[in-house]
Enzyme design. Sequence first.
Site: not given
Length: 264
Positions: A2-3, A54, A88, A107, A254
């Site tokens: 998420p940004e 963020k 998760h 993750r 990236r």
Amino acid sequence: MPELPEVQTIINGLNQKILRKEIQEIIEFRPGTIIWQIPFTSLGKVVSISRRGKYILLQTSNKINLIIHLRMTGKLVFETDLSKSSTHSRAEIIFRDKTKLIFNDIRTFGKIQIMKKDEEIAAFQNLGVEPLSEEFDAKYLRNELKNKKAPIKNILLDQRVLAGLGNIYVAEILFRCKIDPRKQGNELDLKQLKLIVLHTKTVLEEAIKHNGTTISDYRSVEDKSGEFQNFLKVYGKKTCECGAEISKIKQAGRSTYFCAVCQN
DNA sequence: ATTGCTTCCTGAGCGC
DNA sequence: TGCGCTCAGGAAGCAA
């Protein structure tokens, strides 16, 4: 993942769902997810929910801050059925009224820090300005870029310069500015800096209006996808609207998408 | 001071 | 079907 626009959408959802609820308990399923920077204590009620870059900041009536960072795959899901969970789920914030907020993170890079209210400033001190604030203007950017030889793409991703942009929005902003992402920061002229400021604000505002961008993992607090992915012009695209092929290169490890015809 | 490389971790998608 | 490889929206920590 998420940004800024996704985090803002989550904040808006949290304000609808958990404001004024009393925190009864915090359960950690995966060690390392919750970082207690104070001795364990009763947290009290959620009195405000806000965003810095963020980061998500929850303040409680007992002068405690919960600072949540979702990193790549973190999600916050509001749930009224206490028995519901998923593979998760890394932690849960249980409220007195038998509802909960599940911190879900494939993750496991995301974290929840718990600290005294006064330490909030320390946690955010390395962050640059808010892109949607008046502080972020061409003058600020010119000052930040004057000694930087790094590619503009990398600089805009640097949270110490600007707090909240990530890989997707930087790509979209530079496309709308028609600036090559490989261009050195100190080589941009004033006109280009003004374009960056303008398009940063418009792209972010547009994305917030559409509840963020869902490429794969991002969901709102109600587990809904965003819609801004339908408005992306370069990120993840094969062909530019000009007809040229979109280039995909690596910068700072990236992927960068850009149109070599439109952006130079 | 600035820049770039590596690392944390899991899962999806691809070619063979 | 399954294996191994690459890639993924973030950012701290480290070395040059």
